[in-house]
Design an enzyme around this catalytic site. Structure first.
Site, mmCIF file in Angstrom:
data_model
loop_
_atom_site.group_PDB
_atom_site.id
_atom_site.type_symbol
_atom_site.label_atom_id
_atom_site.label_comp_id
_atom_site.label_asym_id
_atom_site.label_seq_id
_atom_site.Cartn_x
_atom_site.Cartn_y
_atom_site.Cartn_z
ATOM 1 N N CYS A 113 0.817 -1.197 -0.110
ATOM 2 C CA CYS A 113 0.066 0.145 0.076
ATOM 3 C C CYS A 113 0.905 1.247 0.011
ATOM 4 O O CYS A 113 0.165 2.498 -0.381
ATOM 5 C CB CYS A 113 -1.117 -0.071 0.986
ATOM 6 S SG CYS A 113 -2.105 -1.172 1.160
ATOM 7 N N HIS A 250 -3.426 7.785 2.322
ATOM 8 C CA HIS A 250 -3.529 6.226 1.709
ATOM 9 C C HIS A 250 -5.070 5.993 2.386
ATOM 10 O O HIS A 250 -5.363 6.222 3.415
ATOM 11 C CB HIS A 250 -2.668 5.341 2.185
ATOM 12 C CG HIS A 250 -3.068 3.793 2.127
ATOM 13 N ND1 HIS A 250 -3.530 3.543 0.828
ATOM 14 C CD2 HIS A 250 -3.062 2.722 2.949
ATOM 15 C CE1 HIS A 250 -3.799 2.135 0.856
ATOM 16 N NE2 HIS A 250 -3.570 1.788 2.002
ATOM 17 N N ASN A 280 -9.805 0.287 -0.211
ATOM 18 C CA ASN A 280 -8.607 0.241 -0.189
ATOM 19 C C ASN A 280 -8.016 -0.204 -1.479
ATOM 20 O O ASN A 280 -8.120 -1.608 -1.598
ATOM 21 C CB ASN A 280 -7.951 -0.442 1.118
ATOM 22 C CG ASN A 280 -6.515 -0.448 1.198
ATOM 23 O OD1 ASN A 280 -5.786 -0.174 0.294
ATOM 24 N ND2 ASN A 280 -5.867 -0.807 2.389
HETATM 25 N N1 ACO Z 1 -18.388 -7.853 9.572
HETATM 26 C C1 ACO Z 1 -18.645 -7.873 10.704
HETATM 27 N N2 ACO Z 1 -17.933 -8.111 11.829
HETATM 28 C C2 ACO Z 1 -16.633 -8.030 11.418
HETATM 29 C C3 ACO Z 1 -16.073 -7.892 10.117
HETATM 30 C C4 ACO Z 1 -16.997 -7.770 9.233
HETATM 31 N N3 ACO Z 1 -16.707 -7.462 7.951
HETATM 32 N N4 ACO Z 1 -15.066 -8.021 10.031
HETATM 33 C C5 ACO Z 1 -14.393 -8.245 11.416
HETATM 34 N N5 ACO Z 1 -15.711 -8.384 12.153
HETATM 35 C C6 ACO Z 1 -15.586 -8.760 13.582
HETATM 36 C C7 ACO Z 1 -14.298 -9.313 14.108
HETATM 37 O O1 ACO Z 1 -14.630 -10.940 13.781
HETATM 38 C C8 ACO Z 1 -14.500 -9.015 15.636
HETATM 39 O O2 ACO Z 1 -15.624 -10.023 16.308
HETATM 40 P P1 ACO Z 1 -15.117 -10.303 17.647
HETATM 41 O O3 ACO Z 1 -15.036 -9.383 18.526
HETATM 42 O O4 ACO Z 1 -16.518 -11.402 17.869
HETATM 43 O O5 ACO Z 1 -13.873 -11.084 17.443
HETATM 44 C C9 ACO Z 1 -15.044 -7.602 15.580
HETATM 45 O O6 ACO Z 1 -15.706 -7.392 14.396
HETATM 46 C C10 ACO Z 1 -14.041 -6.529 15.991
HETATM 47 O O7 ACO Z 1 -13.026 -6.715 14.859
HETATM 48 P P2 ACO Z 1 -11.622 -6.103 15.064
HETATM 49 O O8 ACO Z 1 -10.641 -6.319 13.927
HETATM 50 O O9 ACO Z 1 -11.381 -5.628 16.371
HETATM 51 O O10 ACO Z 1 -12.377 -4.554 14.307
HETATM 52 P P3 ACO Z 1 -11.744 -3.262 14.013
HETATM 53 O O11 ACO Z 1 -12.442 -2.185 14.568
HETATM 54 O O12 ACO Z 1 -10.252 -3.252 14.407
HETATM 55 O O13 ACO Z 1 -11.879 -3.009 12.394
HETATM 56 C C11 ACO Z 1 -10.245 -3.507 10.634
HETATM 57 C C12 ACO Z 1 -11.075 -4.014 11.526
HETATM 58 C C13 ACO Z 1 -11.451 -2.581 9.542
HETATM 59 C C14 ACO Z 1 -9.904 -4.481 9.439
HETATM 60 C C15 ACO Z 1 -9.198 -2.442 11.083
HETATM 61 O O14 ACO Z 1 -8.617 -3.034 12.147
HETATM 62 C C16 ACO Z 1 -8.382 -1.763 10.198
HETATM 63 O O15 ACO Z 1 -8.876 -0.939 9.122
HETATM 64 N N6 ACO Z 1 -7.039 -2.022 10.280
HETATM 65 C C17 ACO Z 1 -6.138 -1.585 9.204
HETATM 66 C C18 ACO Z 1 -6.041 -1.865 7.914
HETATM 67 C C19 ACO Z 1 -5.116 -1.034 7.183
HETATM 68 O O16 ACO Z 1 -5.034 0.117 7.561
HETATM 69 N N7 ACO Z 1 -4.492 -1.560 6.221
HETATM 70 C C20 ACO Z 1 -3.430 -0.763 5.494
HETATM 71 C C21 ACO Z 1 -2.508 -1.443 4.783
HETATM 72 S S1 ACO Z 1 -3.439 -2.682 3.690
HETATM 73 C C22 ACO Z 1 -1.978 -3.088 2.643
HETATM 74 O O17 ACO Z 1 -1.011 -2.743 2.781
HETATM 75 C C23 ACO Z 1 -2.424 -4.280 1.569
#
Ligand code: ACO
Length: 323
Positions: A113, A250, A280
């Site tokens: 990314c 980004h 993304n």
């Molecule tokens: N729908 C419903 N529930 C979901 C989903 C979904 N699509 N995805 C995850 N959940 C659930 C999880 O299973 C978890 O459930 P649990 O509490 O029962 O275990 C709950 O939601 C919370 O999950 P978290 O991972 O804590 O959610 P978070 O608020 O952290 O959001 C996300 C997840 C969106 C992936 C976030 O962490 C994020 O954006 N991370 C950074 C990603 C990024 O910036 N990437 C950049 C680089 S990408 C690259 O280089 C290719």
């Protein structure tokens, strides 16, 4: 002082728009969860047979058109991608051939990314060292082909697309009033390779693999490192958040974009946001946002921009440029 000035930009998005509701059909998720946790409402997916080089070519052509420049006068093409059409040759050489270029050089950069920021920084180095006068810098990705459609925590986040910027050498006065790239800051730390990776590859499994991510961990690093790198690049030329007309971040997650802007003391009115419509798009995300911001009239000639991005590796960085 020799500067690398942006003289054109363009982008391409595949025709197929996929709303969040699409995922409710086969995953335990909801439109509301995706929008609330990421800011994403829809993304584009490439059509069957539509590849990274095709999208990159379309964006490159639009960048050339917007600058009124012929491809034959371009010295180099750098493409940032982690989703090439083939293992080799590079996507950049494919675009070079399709644009009818028979001279110059072309190569790909892989920093996931953060790829476009790495490519832009390298293109700037080639221009200021006199190795090239005109360089097309392209970010193009088909991340939809890396998704595990059973993994709700990753497959709802990504989209496909391409963006391109054309850089040209120009004489500047050596101050931050100059147009062009003013400062860059690149970083990587391979100790974090396990929090964001693809579990396949030529020399390991001979498969393409699927994207794997520890979202929470990546989120934590992103919030910390993106503001840090943007500050570091600005500090190299004695600027800070108050001098910035636009952050072109980004586009991974609206919450990360907001947290970074807050740490930089830049109001959201001065941040280009396209994550709602694009998701993304990895290395395509920054040039897509840049081109969309120019197209809708937000970014104007002379504006001070700071781009920042983080991705697998981890690799992260930023570029300060006057448009
Ligand atoms: N729908 C419903 N529930 C979901 C989903 C979904 N699509 N995805 C995850 N959940 C659930 C999880 O299973 C978890 O459930 P649990 O509490 O029962 O275990 C709950 O939601 C919370 O999950 P978290 O991972 O804590 O959610 P978070 O608020 O952290 O959001 C996300 C997840 C969106 C992936 C976030 O962490 C994020 O954006 N991370 C950074 C990603 C990024 O910036 N990437 C950049 C680089 S990408 C690259 O280089 C290719």
């Amino acid at each position: 002082m020799r500067r690398a000035v942006a003289i054109g930009c363009g982008h391409y998005l595949p025709e197929r728009v996929v709303p969040n509701s699409h995922f409710e059909g086969f995953l335990d998720t909801s439109e509301e969860w995706i929008e609330a946790r990421t800011g994403i409402e829809r993304r584009h997916f490439a059509a069957e047979g539509e590849t990274t080089s095709m999208m990159g070519e379309a964006a490159a052509r639009r960048a050339l058109e917007s600058a009124g420049v012929d491809a034959a006068s371009v010295d180099a093409i750098i493409v940032a991608t982690s989703t090439p059409d083939l293992t080799f040759p590079s996507v950049a050489t494919m675009i070079q051939a399709r644009l009818g270029m028979t001279g110059g050089f072309a190569f790909d950069v892989q920093a996931v990314c953060a790829g476009f920021v790495f490519a832009l920084s390298n293109a700037n180095a080639l221009v200021i060292s006199g190795q090239a006068d005109r360089i097309l810098v392209v970010g193009a990705e088909t991340f939809s082909r890396l998704m595990d459609w059973k993994d709700r925590a990753t497959c709802v986040l990504f989209g496909d697309g391409a963006g391109a910027v054309l850089l040209e050498a120009a004489e500047g006065g050596g101050t931050t009033r100059d147009r062009g790239v003013l400062a860059t800051d690149l970083n990587s730390d391979g100790r974090h390779r396990d929090i964001l990776y693809v579990d396949g590859g030529v020399s390991s499994s001979r498969t393409t693999g699927h994207l794997r991510m520890e979202g929470k961990e990546v989120f934590r690093h992103a919030v910390e490192k993106l503001a840090e790198t943007a500050h570091a690049a600005l500090a190299k030329v004695n600027l800070d958040g108050g001098d910035v007309d636009w952050i072109v971040p980004h586009q991974a997650n609206l919450r990360i974009i907001k947290a970074t802007a807050k740490r930089m003391d830049v109001p959201m009115e001065r941040v280009i946001v396209t994550v709602r419509d694009h998701g993304n798009t990895s290395a395509a995300s920054v040039p897509l946002a840049l081109s969309a911001g120019v197209e809708d009239g937000s970014i104007k000639r002379g504006d001070l921009l700071v781009t920042e991005a983080i991705g697998g590796g981890l690799a992260w960085g930023s570029v300060v440029l006057r448009w």
